[in-house]
Structure formats: C-alpha cells, structure tokens
Design a protein around this motif. Structure first.
Motif, PDB file in Angstrom:
ATOM      1  N   LEU A 328       0.819  -1.208   0.000  1.00  0.00           N
ATOM      2  CA  LEU A 328       0.000   0.000   0.000  1.00  0.00           C
ATOM      3  C   LEU A 328       0.855   1.260   0.000  1.00  0.00           C
ATOM      4  O   LEU A 328       0.475   2.277  -0.594  1.00  0.00           O
ATOM      5  CB  LEU A 328      -0.948  -0.006   1.212  1.00  0.00           C
ATOM      6  CG  LEU A 328      -2.080  -1.041   1.138  1.00  0.00           C
ATOM      7  CD1 LEU A 328      -2.879  -1.069   2.422  1.00  0.00           C
ATOM      8  CD2 LEU A 328      -3.000  -0.751  -0.052  1.00  0.00           C
ATOM      9  N   GLN A 331       1.775   1.715  -3.576  1.00  0.00           N
ATOM     10  CA  GLN A 331       0.621   2.210  -4.355  1.00  0.00           C
ATOM     11  C   GLN A 331       0.351   3.673  -4.052  1.00  0.00           C
ATOM     12  O   GLN A 331       0.070   4.468  -4.955  1.00  0.00           O
ATOM     13  CB  GLN A 331      -0.642   1.438  -3.984  1.00  0.00           C
ATOM     14  CG  GLN A 331      -0.794   0.103  -4.672  1.00  0.00           C
ATOM     15  CD  GLN A 331      -2.132  -0.543  -4.278  1.00  0.00           C
ATOM     16  OE1 GLN A 331      -3.101   0.142  -3.938  1.00  0.00           O
ATOM     17  NE2 GLN A 331      -2.157  -1.852  -4.302  1.00  0.00           N
ATOM     18  N   THR A 332       0.414   4.012  -2.781  1.00  0.00           N
ATOM     19  CA  THR A 332       0.157   5.394  -2.385  1.00  0.00           C
ATOM     20  C   THR A 332       1.177   6.325  -3.037  1.00  0.00           C
ATOM     21  O   THR A 332       0.822   7.390  -3.552  1.00  0.00           O
ATOM     22  CB  THR A 332       0.231   5.526  -0.845  1.00  0.00           C
ATOM     23  OG1 THR A 332      -0.645   4.573  -0.278  1.00  0.00           O
ATOM     24  CG2 THR A 332      -0.158   6.922  -0.385  1.00  0.00           C
ATOM     25  N   ASN A 335       0.455   6.850  -6.595  1.00  0.00           N
ATOM     26  CA  ASN A 335      -0.750   7.659  -6.818  1.00  0.00           C
ATOM     27  C   ASN A 335      -0.551   9.140  -6.529  1.00  0.00           C
ATOM     28  O   ASN A 335      -1.472   9.921  -6.715  1.00  0.00           O
ATOM     29  CB  ASN A 335      -1.890   7.151  -5.909  1.00  0.00           C
ATOM     30  CG  ASN A 335      -2.556   5.895  -6.462  1.00  0.00           C
ATOM     31  OD1 ASN A 335      -2.180   5.409  -7.523  1.00  0.00           O
ATOM     32  ND2 ASN A 335      -3.539   5.377  -5.750  1.00  0.00           N
TER      33      ASN A 335
HETATM   34  C1  LIG Z   1      -4.232   4.209  -6.191  1.00  0.00           C
HETATM   35  O1  LIG Z   1      -5.026   4.554  -7.316  1.00  0.00           O
HETATM   36  C2  LIG Z   1      -5.820   3.498  -7.829  1.00  0.00           C
HETATM   37  C3  LIG Z   1      -6.498   3.996  -9.099  1.00  0.00           C
HETATM   38  O2  LIG Z   1      -7.123   5.200  -8.903  1.00  0.00           O
HETATM   39  C4  LIG Z   1      -6.829   3.069  -6.766  1.00  0.00           C
HETATM   40  O3  LIG Z   1      -7.596   1.984  -7.236  1.00  0.00           O
HETATM   41  C5  LIG Z   1      -6.054   2.624  -5.529  1.00  0.00           C
HETATM   42  O4  LIG Z   1      -6.965   2.306  -4.485  1.00  0.00           O
HETATM   43  C6  LIG Z   1      -5.107   3.717  -5.053  1.00  0.00           C
HETATM   44  N1  LIG Z   1      -4.317   3.145  -3.973  1.00  0.00           N
HETATM   45  C7  LIG Z   1      -3.991   3.799  -2.879  1.00  0.00           C
HETATM   46  C8  LIG Z   1      -3.253   3.056  -1.845  1.00  0.00           C
HETATM   47  O5  LIG Z   1      -4.276   4.971  -2.723  1.00  0.00           O
END
Ligand SMILES: *[C@@H]1O[C@H](CO)[C@@H](O)[C@H](O)[C@H]1NC(C)=O
Ligand SMILES: *[C@@H]1O[C@H](CO)[C@@H](O)[C@H](O)[C@H]1NC(C)=O
Ligand SMILES: *[C@@H]1O[C@H](CO)[C@@H](O)[C@H](O)[C@H]1NC(C)=O
Ligand SMILES: *[C@@H]1O[C@H](CO)[C@@H](O)[C@H](O)[C@H]1NC(C)=O
Length: 395
Positions: A328, A331-332, A335
C-alpha cells in the motif's frame, strides 16, 4: 552487496551469499545474542558465516560450506565458530546432592546453535541427495531456469524469472518453506495478503506465504551481480514483496502504519505494543531524528530490551500485514499527484526545498531496506521493541 572476502570463483561467492541468506534467522534471539556476542541476530549470523568461510579450506575435506560439509557439521563446531562455546550451558541443581550445581547444555544461545546446525545439516542432506556439490550450484541452476522463463515469456507476468526461482528454492529446501495456514476471516486478519502467490483454500483459511529468506536470496543476488559482468543470470527484483521479518512489522506498528487496535480480540494483537501509535509516541517518532553528536559512535552498544513474545500464528499475521502495508505504501506513492510532489512540499535536512518526484519510483525492496536501516541506525528507533518468536528458522 559485495562481501569483504576473496573468492576463488563466482560459484564460491554465490554459495556463500546463498548460505548467508539460508541462515538469516534467529531474530527471536536478538537479546541473548547481544549479551553473548555483542552483536544482534543478523550480525552474529554474518560473522559466523564469514568465519565458516575463512576456516573452510576451499575444496578440501573440511570445507564446511560444501554440501557434504554442511551435512556433517556438528553443534560443537557451530558453537566454536560462533564464538559462543562458553555460552551454551545452564546450571541446574543436582538431582540428589543438595547445594550442588551441575552444568548442562541449555539456554537461548544453545537453541540458536541447535537451529543453525539443524538447518545446515538438513540443507546439506537435500543437496547431497539431489547431487549438488554445494548450495551455490543449486541456486545457479535455479537462476538459469529463471532465465529461460524470462526468455520465453509469453505471458503477461512481471518478472517471471522470480516466480520460477522462488518455487525451486522453496520446494527443495525446508528452511525456505516459510508459510502457514492462518484463520483468514477478513476481519481477523489485518489485511489480505498480496504476495507473489495467493491461495485461498477455503473462505476462512488462507495460506500465508512470507518466504523471507528465499526472496532475500534472490534479491541479494540481484544486488551483488546486477552490475557485474559475471556469468550469473541476474533476476529483476523490483517487484518482489518485502522480506518480512520481525523488524519491519514491529516498526510499522510503532509508526502507526499498521493499526492493531481494531484487530480481532481473539488474536491478542491489540495489547502487544501498548504505546505504539499513540499521538505522544508518533509526535516523537515522526519528527526528524536528533542530530548525531560527536562521540556517539564510541558508546558501547546498549543491550536492547526484549519485545513481546508472540505465537507462531500472531507472528505470521503481523508479517503478512507488513507485506500488505508495504504494497500500500508503494501504491500510495505511485498515486501521488504532481501537486503532492511539487518541490516546496518537502524539505531536506538542511531546510532546502526538495524535489520529491523520486517518490513515485520507489520499489518494495527499497522500502524494505529503508525501514531496516532506520530501525538500526536511528537511535530512537533502535530502542523500539521488536516482537520475538523463538524456535523458528524462517526469520
Ligand atoms: C491508487 O489509485 C488506484 C487507481 O485510482 C486506486 O484503485 C487505488 O486504491 C489507489 N491506492 C492507494 C493506496 O491509494
Ligand atoms: C466460514 O466461516 C463462517 C462464519 O464463521 C461459517 O459459517 C462457515 O461454515 C465457514 N466455512 C468453512 C468452509 O469453514
Ligand atoms: C490524536 O491526534 C489526532 C490528529 O491530530 C486527533 O484527531 C486525535 O483527537 C488525537 N487523539 C488523542 C487521544 O489525543
Ligand atoms: C523534479 O525532478 C524530476 C526528475 O529529476 C524532473 O523531471 C522534474 O521536472 C522536477 N520537478 C521540478 C518542479 O523541478
């Protein structure tokens, strides 16, 4: 990760690197090892492996790093090379003579010696049975198989060579089979496991794969041989999960990233680190580290405080949660918007504005290495308790 030793061949270096990863456990004995050797768990193991190398005459009968040598190593030799021969006895009252103490083998350092011996012998057995002269030869073959998968990669997988290598390592070597079945109701766990492989056996039970040492073996090879022109096929490791041990989950709990307060009562996790995640604690931990003053390095290393002792299941759940949490984090970071990353949103240590665009490209192994290094290098983080699981050869 170049080792400070001279190697007669690439295979010899690969062998040592692999054995170092194989024996990269004993974290649950951090405190007794500190008392016995003045070093923490990993530093004790590394010193042992170096001594093993130096005292093994390459190719000779007494080469303890060969499959044959590993298969036949004994506890006394391990204790001697670890420099703990005088730390593996405990005194007990004599059975019939009151007031008389007798020494017998026992205590936590003796446990480490036994576990190290067991892993070496058992791995040596596997290698001998499959006809490998040493672990390096076995790992090299796995790397070559990975390389073939990479070349005929018709599927969409990221870095298929790692899956192939991992599977070979884990199938063959018991001390790499770092997995467990955990009662996997979603609300019981702190998260679902997003590792390389996921297997749901039934809706309520998940197999949790951590594979810390096997994954670390692969990554160590990437770090060592990635920029060299040796004959070793180098796996790409940017997408490996973290190498989940006791340090990373414990630090993530202390830093409030893994929140145990909402975990299922039955698991008994919420009370393990009572001070973790409170505002007072976080205020201190999330500020910049105190500047290191002169002479700090000269101080004798303090013996760390023992952390909470966990059950096997608790440990697996926390380690799996850390794997998830780091996914995470990545991913964060990916993003983050340009707005988040614009240079004036962060300052470096000198108060200068920092361009944070590099954050988008961080990888899991880098996050792992960073958490590990702050846990060791930042004095206030070094004091944070790590959970303890004894008797395991996985981390
Ligand atoms: C990152 O962005 C994706 C696509 O918008 C989303 O599905 C995901 O939940 C986000 N992840 C985090 C950890 O913010
Ligand atoms: C899974 O858990 C639910 C709720 O606790 C239970 O009703 C169900 O029988 C369980 N299923 C299996 C396959 O164990
Ligand atoms: C901790 O800090 C958060 C955010 O600043 C605040 O909302 C919360 O009320 C605080 N909790 C306590 C117990 O002080
Ligand atoms: C930040 O650094 C990246 C990569 O070095 C560069 O592409 C970008 O233009 C920089 N952003 C600013 C606002 O300086």
């Amino acid at each position: 990760m170049a080792l400070p030793l001279n190697f007669p061949s690439v295979i010899a270096e690969l062998n040592l690197l692999s054995i170092l990863s194989l024996l990269n456990f004993a974290s649950g004995y951090r405190v007794p090892l500190h008392q016995a050797t003045g070093r923490g768990a990993f530093d004790s193991i590394r010193a042992f492996v170096f001594t093993l190398y130096i005292s093994s005459s390459a190719g000779g009968e007494d080469n303890l790093l060969s499959a044959k040598g590993m298969q036949s190593i004994e506890e006394g030799k391990v204790a001697e090379l670890m420099g703990v021969s005088d730390k593996i006895h405990i005194e007990k009252p004599h059975a019939t003579l009151p007031g008389v103490l007798v020494g017998e083998l026992g205590g936590p350092v003796w446990e480490v010696v036994q576990l190290v011996t067991k892993v070496m012998r058992e791995t040596g057995n596997v290698l001998m049975t499959s006809g490998y002269p040493d672990m390096g030869s076995f790992v090299l073959e796995a790397l070559k198989e990975g390389e073939r998968a990479r070349k005929d990669n018709s599927n969409e997988k990221v870095h298929p060579e790692c899956d192939v290598i991992l599977e070979r390592l884990v199938r063959a070597i018991p001390a790499f089979q770092d997995m467990a079945l955990v009662d996997g109701q979603r609300e019981l766990c702190c998260g679902t496991f997003l590792g390389l492989i996921r297997l749901i056996l039934n809706p309520n039970t998940s197999a949790v794969y951590c594979f810390k040492k096997a994954l670390l073996t692969i990554h160590a090879i990437n770090l060592r041989f990635g920029s060299s022109s040796s004959s070793v096929p180098v796996p790409r490791t940017t997408h490996l999960p973290i190498f989940s041990d006791n340090v990373i989950p414990s630090i993530l709990v202390h830093l409030g990233i893994i929140d145990l307060s909402t975990s299922n009562q039955e698991l008994g996790l919420a009370s393990l680190f009572p001070e973790a995640g409170t505002n007072e604690t976080l205020d201190l931990l999330l500020t910049r580290p105190p500047l290191v003053t002169d002479g700090n390095n000269a101080k004798p290393k303090e013996i760390p405080k023992e952390g909470p002792v966990l059950t096997k299941e608790q440990a697996f759940i926390l380690r799996a949660a850390a794997v998830d949490a780091c996914e995470l984090i990545i991913q964060t970071a990916q993003n983050l918007t340009d707005e988040d990353l614009k240079p004036d949103s962060g300052e470096n240590h000198d108060g200068a504005k920092e361009n944070l665009s590099w954050l988008k490209d961080i990888t899991l192994p880098e996050v792992d290495a960073w958490i590990w290094s702050i846990a060791k290098d930042r004095a206030d983080y070094r004091k944070l308790e790590r959970f303890v699981l004894t008797g395991t050869t996985y981390f």
